[in-house]
Design a protein around this motif. Structure first.
Motif, PDB file in Angstrom:
ATOM      1  N   LEU A 157       0.868  -1.170   0.000  1.00  0.00           N
ATOM      2  CA  LEU A 157       0.000   0.000   0.000  1.00  0.00           C
ATOM      3  C   LEU A 157       0.908   1.223   0.000  1.00  0.00           C
ATOM      4  O   LEU A 157       1.639   1.463   0.960  1.00  0.00           O
ATOM      5  CB  LEU A 157      -0.913   0.004   1.230  1.00  0.00           C
ATOM      6  CG  LEU A 157      -1.855   1.211   1.365  1.00  0.00           C
ATOM      7  CD1 LEU A 157      -2.857   1.243   0.215  1.00  0.00           C
ATOM      8  CD2 LEU A 157      -2.591   1.179   2.712  1.00  0.00           C
ATOM      9  N   TYR A 158       0.874   1.967  -1.110  1.00  0.00           N
ATOM     10  CA  TYR A 158       1.796   3.090  -1.289  1.00  0.00           C
ATOM     11  C   TYR A 158       3.239   2.649  -1.031  1.00  0.00           C
ATOM     12  O   TYR A 158       3.986   3.270  -0.288  1.00  0.00           O
ATOM     13  CB  TYR A 158       1.411   4.258  -0.381  1.00  0.00           C
ATOM     14  CG  TYR A 158       0.197   5.007  -0.874  1.00  0.00           C
ATOM     15  CD1 TYR A 158       0.299   6.000  -1.846  1.00  0.00           C
ATOM     16  CD2 TYR A 158      -1.074   4.698  -0.397  1.00  0.00           C
ATOM     17  CE1 TYR A 158      -0.821   6.669  -2.307  1.00  0.00           C
ATOM     18  CE2 TYR A 158      -2.201   5.358  -0.854  1.00  0.00           C
ATOM     19  CZ  TYR A 158      -2.070   6.348  -1.815  1.00  0.00           C
ATOM     20  OH  TYR A 158      -3.184   7.008  -2.282  1.00  0.00           O
ATOM     21  N   TYR A 211     -11.650   9.638  -0.580  1.00  0.00           N
ATOM     22  CA  TYR A 211     -10.482   8.761  -0.648  1.00  0.00           C
ATOM     23  C   TYR A 211     -10.830   7.381  -1.208  1.00  0.00           C
ATOM     24  O   TYR A 211      -9.946   6.648  -1.639  1.00  0.00           O
ATOM     25  CB  TYR A 211      -9.863   8.590   0.742  1.00  0.00           C
ATOM     26  CG  TYR A 211      -9.207   9.834   1.281  1.00  0.00           C
ATOM     27  CD1 TYR A 211      -7.830   9.997   1.225  1.00  0.00           C
ATOM     28  CD2 TYR A 211      -9.950  10.857   1.840  1.00  0.00           C
ATOM     29  CE1 TYR A 211      -7.212  11.146   1.718  1.00  0.00           C
ATOM     30  CE2 TYR A 211      -9.363  12.011   2.328  1.00  0.00           C
ATOM     31  CZ  TYR A 211      -7.994  12.149   2.262  1.00  0.00           C
ATOM     32  OH  TYR A 211      -7.397  13.287   2.743  1.00  0.00           O
ATOM     33  N   ASN A 212     -12.106   7.009  -1.156  1.00  0.00           N
ATOM     34  CA  ASN A 212     -12.541   5.677  -1.592  1.00  0.00           C
ATOM     35  C   ASN A 212     -11.717   4.578  -0.908  1.00  0.00           C
ATOM     36  O   ASN A 212     -11.325   3.589  -1.530  1.00  0.00           O
ATOM     37  CB  ASN A 212     -12.424   5.539  -3.115  1.00  0.00           C
ATOM     38  CG  ASN A 212     -13.510   6.314  -3.840  1.00  0.00           C
ATOM     39  OD1 ASN A 212     -14.686   6.198  -3.510  1.00  0.00           O
ATOM     40  ND2 ASN A 212     -13.117   7.111  -4.807  1.00  0.00           N
ATOM     41  N   GLU A 213     -11.479   4.753   0.408  1.00  0.00           N
ATOM     42  CA  GLU A 213     -10.622   3.810   1.125  1.00  0.00           C
ATOM     43  C   GLU A 213     -11.262   2.432   1.267  1.00  0.00           C
ATOM     44  O   GLU A 213     -10.566   1.416   1.264  1.00  0.00           O
ATOM     45  CB  GLU A 213     -10.242   4.364   2.509  1.00  0.00           C
ATOM     46  CG  GLU A 213     -11.396   4.517   3.502  1.00  0.00           C
ATOM     47  CD  GLU A 213     -12.114   5.840   3.368  1.00  0.00           C
ATOM     48  OE1 GLU A 213     -12.843   6.221   4.309  1.00  0.00           O
ATOM     49  OE2 GLU A 213     -11.957   6.504   2.334  1.00  0.00           O
ATOM     50  N   ARG A 266       2.066  -6.519  -6.090  1.00  0.00           N
ATOM     51  CA  ARG A 266       0.965  -5.602  -6.377  1.00  0.00           C
ATOM     52  C   ARG A 266       1.051  -4.434  -5.415  1.00  0.00           C
ATOM     53  O   ARG A 266       1.181  -4.614  -4.204  1.00  0.00           O
ATOM     54  CB  ARG A 266      -0.390  -6.310  -6.227  1.00  0.00           C
ATOM     55  CG  ARG A 266      -0.602  -7.438  -7.211  1.00  0.00           C
ATOM     56  CD  ARG A 266      -1.926  -8.133  -6.973  1.00  0.00           C
ATOM     57  NE  ARG A 266      -3.055  -7.272  -7.267  1.00  0.00           N
ATOM     58  CZ  ARG A 266      -3.605  -7.145  -8.479  1.00  0.00           C
ATOM     59  NH1 ARG A 266      -3.105  -7.830  -9.489  1.00  0.00           N
ATOM     60  NH2 ARG A 266      -4.646  -6.363  -8.679  1.00  0.00           N
ATOM     61  N   ASN A 267       0.953  -3.207  -5.993  1.00  0.00           N
ATOM     62  CA  ASN A 267       1.008  -1.995  -5.180  1.00  0.00           C
ATOM     63  C   ASN A 267      -0.326  -1.264  -5.305  1.00  0.00           C
ATOM     64  O   ASN A 267      -0.743  -0.894  -6.402  1.00  0.00           O
ATOM     65  CB  ASN A 267       2.149  -1.086  -5.629  1.00  0.00           C
ATOM     66  CG  ASN A 267       2.266   0.146  -4.747  1.00  0.00           C
ATOM     67  OD1 ASN A 267       2.154   0.054  -3.528  1.00  0.00           O
ATOM     68  ND2 ASN A 267       2.465   1.303  -5.363  1.00  0.00           N
ATOM     69  N   TYR A 268      -0.998  -1.057  -4.182  1.00  0.00           N
ATOM     70  CA  TYR A 268      -2.308  -0.412  -4.184  1.00  0.00           C
ATOM     71  C   TYR A 268      -2.203   1.034  -3.718  1.00  0.00           C
ATOM     72  O   TYR A 268      -1.346   1.391  -2.907  1.00  0.00           O
ATOM     73  CB  TYR A 268      -3.272  -1.167  -3.263  1.00  0.00           C
ATOM     74  CG  TYR A 268      -3.714  -2.502  -3.806  1.00  0.00           C
ATOM     75  CD1 TYR A 268      -4.856  -2.612  -4.589  1.00  0.00           C
ATOM     76  CD2 TYR A 268      -2.980  -3.664  -3.550  1.00  0.00           C
ATOM     77  CE1 TYR A 268      -5.278  -3.844  -5.091  1.00  0.00           C
ATOM     78  CE2 TYR A 268      -3.384  -4.896  -4.043  1.00  0.00           C
ATOM     79  CZ  TYR A 268      -4.534  -4.979  -4.811  1.00  0.00           C
ATOM     80  OH  TYR A 268      -4.932  -6.187  -5.301  1.00  0.00           O
ATOM     81  N   GLN A 269      -3.129   1.875  -4.254  1.00  0.00           N
ATOM     82  CA  GLN A 269      -3.274   3.256  -3.819  1.00  0.00           C
ATOM     83  C   GLN A 269      -4.760   3.591  -3.776  1.00  0.00           C
ATOM     84  O   GLN A 269      -5.574   2.916  -4.402  1.00  0.00           O
ATOM     85  CB  GLN A 269      -2.563   4.212  -4.792  1.00  0.00           C
ATOM     86  CG  GLN A 269      -1.064   4.033  -4.829  1.00  0.00           C
ATOM     87  CD  GLN A 269      -0.377   4.957  -5.817  1.00  0.00           C
ATOM     88  OE1 GLN A 269       0.794   4.789  -6.119  1.00  0.00           O
ATOM     89  NE2 GLN A 269      -1.088   5.944  -6.346  1.00  0.00           N
ATOM     90  N   PHE A 270      -5.097   4.644  -3.034  1.00  0.00           N
ATOM     91  CA  PHE A 270      -6.493   5.057  -2.966  1.00  0.00           C
ATOM     92  C   PHE A 270      -6.927   5.631  -4.312  1.00  0.00           C
ATOM     93  O   PHE A 270      -6.144   6.266  -5.015  1.00  0.00           O
ATOM     94  CB  PHE A 270      -6.695   6.127  -1.884  1.00  0.00           C
ATOM     95  CG  PHE A 270      -6.433   5.644  -0.488  1.00  0.00           C
ATOM     96  CD1 PHE A 270      -6.890   4.410  -0.070  1.00  0.00           C
ATOM     97  CD2 PHE A 270      -5.738   6.434   0.420  1.00  0.00           C
ATOM     98  CE1 PHE A 270      -6.650   3.961   1.217  1.00  0.00           C
ATOM     99  CE2 PHE A 270      -5.495   6.001   1.702  1.00  0.00           C
ATOM    100  CZ  PHE A 270      -5.950   4.753   2.107  1.00  0.00           C
ATOM    101  N   ASP A 271      -8.185   5.406  -4.638  1.00  0.00           N
ATOM    102  CA  ASP A 271      -8.773   6.018  -5.838  1.00  0.00           C
ATOM    103  C   ASP A 271      -9.303   7.391  -5.431  1.00  0.00           C
ATOM    104  O   ASP A 271     -10.487   7.583  -5.178  1.00  0.00           O
ATOM    105  CB  ASP A 271      -9.901   5.127  -6.375  1.00  0.00           C
ATOM    106  CG  ASP A 271     -10.517   5.687  -7.650  1.00  0.00           C
ATOM    107  OD1 ASP A 271      -9.894   6.580  -8.274  1.00  0.00           O
ATOM    108  OD2 ASP A 271     -11.611   5.238  -8.023  1.00  0.00           O
TER     109      ASP A 271
END
Length: 462
Positions: free
Chosen positions: A94-95, A143-145, A174-179
């Motif tokens: 995540l980030y 943030y669509n968290e 896999r790297n995730y970020q907020f939409d």
């Protein structure tokens, strides 16, 4: 002789008998060989069957062994995959921060902490020696968290256990970020503030006049940030992985801004193409001040080809703080004191100069009652927000407007290139009948002959 025949006959018989005996012996020998061959074949067949049985047994053993190994392997794969039923899969970030093996509650806490960090993070915009700080939470409206949390936790859950095992062991990163959803209006205003504070204005070239002599002063370049470019950089920063770790600094460079007006075009303005004068002496001191103030606001106006002039924009706001004084105005057919009384005489004088220059209005209204300084049908009133005087420069050259007051009269002049009128002269004519005036623009050629009449409008007075 008969004895010889008997001898030969006996000899033949002995030969036949001998041959018969030899054939019997041969047949007996062959019979024995056949029996032996059959016995040998039977023995070979028995030996082959035994060997096939042995081979089949070995094959079955191998199949059992292989099958057992496969079952064991599948079991290992299955239970390895099941270990992550309630955990985030390996190599998930995540980030760019590893969040592998977090359970559902730990993941929720991590998501909330990251959201809080990003919201309190700062984007710093530097423009040479100036610096502007923006809090991310002021620029993001959603943030669509929850969406991100679900995507992380659900990753791989709908796959079969073999695919899950592959995702786990192969280490697919896999790297995730907020939409993040950006508040476009807030961002636009922030950039607008930066632009205004950092901008160094261009200086437009100007025309000034002294009598019938025009002077042109060249403009100067300015510099300003590119608002669209800065907007794109801020959006990119908000959506970058860096925003989840540290303050983001954007170095924005100035760009040279040039005057809108090309001084070369202004140098082609060389002729006065119209003039109009009205008188206001004796109508009140404050009213005279208002006329002078409005005249100064439209003086030295330059209209480029196709550009529209708005009298309201030029002289507004018509308020005391903008240089105006209380003086009589017409409101609903009656006179009363209000800021800017007298500005309509300036617009009416401007209207007459416009028509004499061969330019028709795009918007014009008459007063509710006739006025003394121009004929009916040739006045132009101003009511802020509802009634205005507008016209466009229909020529291929700039139009310069000069306005000034002297000795109780106001004069408005239109200047342009000598070729625009092509030797023609224009005269506004109003035909009045009672309270109605129909206005036309007469066009005369260089010989003074009337060549065209253009209807302008009809004015009705109370």
């Amino acid at each position: 002789m008969s004895n010889d025949k008997n001898k030969n006959s006996s000899k033949k018989k002995r030969n036949i008998t001998r041959n018969t005996k030899e054939e019997k012996i041969t047949k007996e020998e062959k019979g024995e060989e056949t029996i032996n061959d059959k016995e040998e074949t039977k023995n070979v067949k028995i030996e082959t069957v035994d060997e096939n049985k042995t081979i089949n047994i070995n094959k079955h053993k191998k199949l059992y062994i292989v099958g057992g190994c496969i079952c064991i392997l599948l079991g290992i794969i299955y239970f390895s995959a099941r270990r992550y039923d309630n955990l985030v899969y390996p190599n998930v970030e995540l980030y760019n921060e590893d969040i592998s093996k977090l359970n559902e509650k730990e993941l929720e806490n991590k998501i909330n902490d990251t959201k809080a960090f990003i919201g309190n993070n700062t984007i710093t915009v530097k423009v040479e020696d100036k610096s502007y700080d923006f809090k991310v939470k002021d620029l993001v409206k959603d943030y669509n968290e929850d969406k991100t949390e679900n995507e992380i936790y659900d990753f791989g859950r709908d796959e079969n256990f073999l695919s899950q095992f592959g995702l786990i062991t192969l280490g697919v990163q896999r790297n995730y970020q907020f939409d993040l959803k950006i508040n476009e209006e807030v961002l636009k205003e922030k950039i607008k503030d930066v632009y205004k504070d950092s901008e160094i204005d261009t200086v437009e070239p100007t025309i000034t006049s002294q009598g019938d002599k025009l002077s042109i002063k060249e403009g100067e370049n300015g510099k300003a940030i590119d608002k669209k470019d800065l907007n794109n950089k801020i959006v990119a920063a908000i959506n970058s992985s860096e925003i989840g770790k540290t303050t983001v600094v954007i170095n924005e460079k100035y760009k040279t801004t040039k005057p809108k007006i090309d001084v070369a075009h202004l140098k082609k303005v060389d002729t006065k193409i119209s003039t109009a004068t009205t008188y206001y002496g004796g109508t009140g001191y404050n009213r005279g001040l208002n006329i002078d103030n409005a005249a100064n606001k439209i003086n030295n106006t330059i209209l480029m080809p196709g550009e529209e002039f708005s009298y309201e924009e030029a002289v507004s706001p018509v308020e005391l703080y903008n240089g105006y004084y209380m003086a009589p105005v017409i409101v609903n057919g009656t006179h009363k004191d209000a800021p800017g009384g007298g500005v309509c005489q300036v617009s009416s004088t401007l209207y007459n100069a416009e028509l004499k220059a061969g330019i028709l209005p795009t918007e014009r209204y008459n007063h509710s009652k006739s006025v003394s300084y121009v004929q009916r049908g040739l006045d132009a009133t101003l009511a802020t927000g509802s009634k205005n005087l507008k016209f466009k420069n229909t020529y291929d050259y700039p139009v310069y407007i000069r306005a000034y007051t002297v000795g109780g009269q106001i004069t408005v002049e239109f200047w342009s290139n000598s070729s625009v009128t092509k030797g023609k002269k224009y005269t506004p004519v109003s035909f009045v009948q009672g309270n109605v005036a129909n206005t036309y623009l007469y066009e005369y050629n260089s010989k003074g002959e009337l060549v065209n009449k253009t209807y302008i409008d009809t004015s009705i007075y109370g």
